[in-house]
Design an enzyme around this catalytic site. Structure first.
Site, PDB file in Angstrom:
ATOM      1  N   ARG A 126       3.587   6.863   1.460  1.00  0.00           N
ATOM      2  CA  ARG A 126       4.720   7.687   1.029  1.00  0.00           C
ATOM      3  C   ARG A 126       4.317   9.140   1.189  1.00  0.00           C
ATOM      4  NH1 ARG A 126       8.889   4.176   0.844  1.00  0.00           N
ATOM      5  NH2 ARG A 126       8.812   2.752  -0.910  1.00  0.00           N
TER       6      ARG A 126
ATOM      7  N   ILE B 102       1.251   6.367   6.329  1.00  0.00           N
ATOM      8  CA  ILE B 102       2.342   5.412   6.474  1.00  0.00           C
ATOM      9  C   ILE B 102       2.753   4.868   5.094  1.00  0.00           C
ATOM     10  CG2 ILE B 102       1.859   4.708   8.849  1.00  0.00           C
ATOM     11  CD1 ILE B 102       0.510   2.782   5.827  1.00  0.00           C
TER      12      ILE B 102
ATOM     13  N   SER C  84     -10.638   2.090  -2.720  1.00  0.00           N
ATOM     14  CA  SER C  84      -9.501   1.602  -3.502  1.00  0.00           C
ATOM     15  C   SER C  84      -9.996   1.423  -4.929  1.00  0.00           C
ATOM     16  CB  SER C  84      -8.969   0.292  -2.935  1.00  0.00           C
ATOM     17  OG  SER C  84      -9.897  -0.739  -3.152  1.00  0.00           O
ATOM     18  N   ARG C  85      -9.095   1.139  -5.849  1.00  0.00           N
ATOM     19  CA  ARG C  85      -9.506   1.001  -7.249  1.00  0.00           C
ATOM     20  C   ARG C  85     -10.563  -0.086  -7.399  1.00  0.00           C
ATOM     21  NH1 ARG C  85      -3.895   0.250 -10.252  1.00  0.00           N
ATOM     22  NH2 ARG C  85      -3.665  -1.016  -8.382  1.00  0.00           N
ATOM     23  N   SER C  86     -10.437  -1.157  -6.619  1.00  0.00           N
ATOM     24  CA  SER C  86     -11.386  -2.265  -6.721  1.00  0.00           C
ATOM     25  C   SER C  86     -12.170  -2.405  -5.435  1.00  0.00           C
ATOM     26  CB  SER C  86     -10.643  -3.584  -6.971  1.00  0.00           C
ATOM     27  OG  SER C  86      -9.763  -3.449  -8.065  1.00  0.00           O
TER      28      SER C  86
ATOM     29  N   HIS D 263       9.914   7.372   9.389  1.00  0.00           N
ATOM     30  CA  HIS D 263       9.766   6.293   8.397  1.00  0.00           C
ATOM     31  C   HIS D 263      10.241   4.957   8.979  1.00  0.00           C
ATOM     32  CE1 HIS D 263       9.432   5.447   3.805  1.00  0.00           C
ATOM     33  NE2 HIS D 263       9.050   4.406   4.527  1.00  0.00           N
TER      34      HIS D 263
ATOM     35  N   GLU E 144      12.239  13.069   2.513  1.00  0.00           N
ATOM     36  CA  GLU E 144      12.895  12.473   3.677  1.00  0.00           C
ATOM     37  C   GLU E 144      14.407  12.515   3.515  1.00  0.00           C
ATOM     38  OE1 GLU E 144      11.163   8.596   4.087  1.00  0.00           O
ATOM     39  OE2 GLU E 144       9.143   9.421   4.197  1.00  0.00           O
TER      40      GLU E 144
END
Lengths: 317, 317
Positions: free
Chosen positions: A234, A232, A177-179, A281, A263
């Site tokens: 987008r 899960i 993740s970014r952090s 979804h 979708e």
């Protein structure tokens, strides 16, 4: 007279019934608002309820000159042009975390069903092939969960819940993740490094322009022939054409997909594959998470019409 | 000359290939041994490899006058008449715990797939019904995992792994077993009390005469209309006729079944139901658990032919 709320996306009636008790709903049922309601009606709309993934740009906002609040049902808000909303002083709200467990659980469901080939197994029993001992190469034993390397892409509330569940299955968990967080999982500084390491990539990143098609042919190739991808988040995060190719030519072993690029439309070539498990979804579709998300929507709308700040406002990037 | 081992049950070749490297296998492929091999051949058999669920009684043991060891592939040994074996000084071995994670994971897979209606969801996408927004009452939101009451029947190695996994899903876990253990889950003194309390009954009890049909119409009725039953133990634990009736008349909401009364046969009326998820007794079928179970079999057979006690002997009740 009740405050008016325009329903901008298509929602099942059961999902918005509670809102109708408190507000006058102008329901587009997912049709273009200007085709369903007159310019006069749209002109009086001050609050709008939308699915976070539905495109809502400057032109759309122009339809509602008095718009003061955009309230997303769910945690996502990737369809909303936040800059345009800010420029018009439109508050944007969502339902942060309300569906995190429900979404994490559909991710686990899809991962387990895909890696254990549950759809094939179910069909093997139902068809009578098991009863007649018909050999099925698809039913060969697969790697299980203990020791499996699960890569979680995105470490927000959903990613953390996925990671905690995978750890209980005795899997190794890594994340990108970014952090980097103070969490008991191995951190990878790039998505490439995570994909090289893991055999299942769980996509739980918040979607947006920055994550468009980041899971591409290169990343899928790094997962390898025993690799799986579960999405899960987008549909936009995966290059769906590259995924389809990778599934057909066995670059990866399989996929579990709750979300898609356009979708509710899914390519026939994709839905024909036996190494993919699909859901429409429904990540957030449990009774508890629906109620929790509805509570956030009601709190946001009520506050707005009382002239107060939204309690569940989207934090601008 | 290699030591001879009679293969009493039907196993896929890939599962027993490692044994053929060390022993001479007389493989019945699940046919009656006396129809496949001569009385002379059977008379020389000292060790027998079987699936624990295959019936192996006094009459069957009579076929092998020199039999000294019955080695079960897997943890179960419910088909073996332990009293008859003990009376003949036949050692009985199995593979305790080797497949516990794999079986617990198929239980979780079946539970999640059943409660989230994954098979219906997958079909909803594949059929195109989602693309055309066709309403589906089966796709209504269901209760999710957080706060759900999961009842685990049997607290051996598999039951403990199921419980630990369910706890990670933020569910409440209760259990019934002969003994109360020092575990962080609520203990129920009877199966009836557990069924009254829980919404999902996970059957992880060791099968045998004492557990025959204990999950009957009464227990299913106690689970109620929102209740589910998941069986990864043996088909004999459930009264399958009562289960079929309860699923058809909606006494319970659904089931996930890896095991059946007369495998590989399943009643057509059962496999026609959309509120059940099936798998063909593949609980132990992961690569790691197969290897672990094979290691136990090899260790048991090797010890026997060396005149030593079985390292993984069945503990007599």
């Amino acid at each position: 007279m009740a405050d008016k709320v325009l329903v901008y996306s298509r929602f099942p009636k059961s999902m918005i019934a509670r809102f109708a008790e408190r507000f006058e709903l102008l329901d587009t049922r997912g049709q273009p608002a200007q085709e369903v309601f007159s310019a006069d009606e749209l002109g009086s709309v001050r609050a709008l309820l939308t699915a976070g993934g539905s495109p809502l740009d400057t032109d759309a906002m122009d339809l509602f000159p008095k718009l003061g609040a955009i309230v997303c049902y769910g945690t996502g808000h990737d369809g909303v042009d936040l800059g345009a909303a800010a420029a018009r002083n439109i508050a944007v709200g969502h339902s942060p975390g309300a569906n995190a467990a429900s979404v994490a659980d559909i991710a686990m469901t899809l991962m387990l069903a895909t890696t254990r080939r549950l759809m094939v197994a179910d069909q093997y029993v139902r068809s009578g092939d098991w009863a007649t001992s018909k050999p099925s190469p698809m039913m060969r034993p697969q790697a299980g969960m203990p020791g499996r390397r699960i890569g979680v892409y995105g470490m927000g509330e959903i990613g953390r819940k996925i990671a905690a569940r995978c750890a209980a299955f005795e899997s190794e968990v890594g994340y990108f993740s970014r952090s980097k967080y103070d969490l008991p999982y191995q951190y990878f500084p790039t998505l490439e490094a995570l994909a090289d390491w893991c055999s299942v990539l769980m996509i739980a990143v918040r979607a947006g322009a920055a994550t468009q098609h980041v899971v591409n042919a290169d990343i899928l190739g790094r997962l390898g022939a025993d690799g799986y991808v579960v999405n899960i988040s987008r549909g936009s995060v995966i290059d769906q054409k590259a995924l389809l190719a990778a599934l057909i030519d066995k670059t990866i072993a399989g996929a579990g997909l709750d979300v898609f690029e356009k979708e509710p439309h899914t390519p026939d070539a994709l839905t024909a594959l036996s190494n993919v498990v699909f859901s429409p979804h429904i990540g957030g579709h449990t009774l508890e998470s629906q109620v929790a998300m509805q509570n956030c929507v009601l709190a946001n709308l009520t506050a707005f019409f009382e002239g107060k700040p939204l309690p569940y406002a989207v934090k601008s990037a």
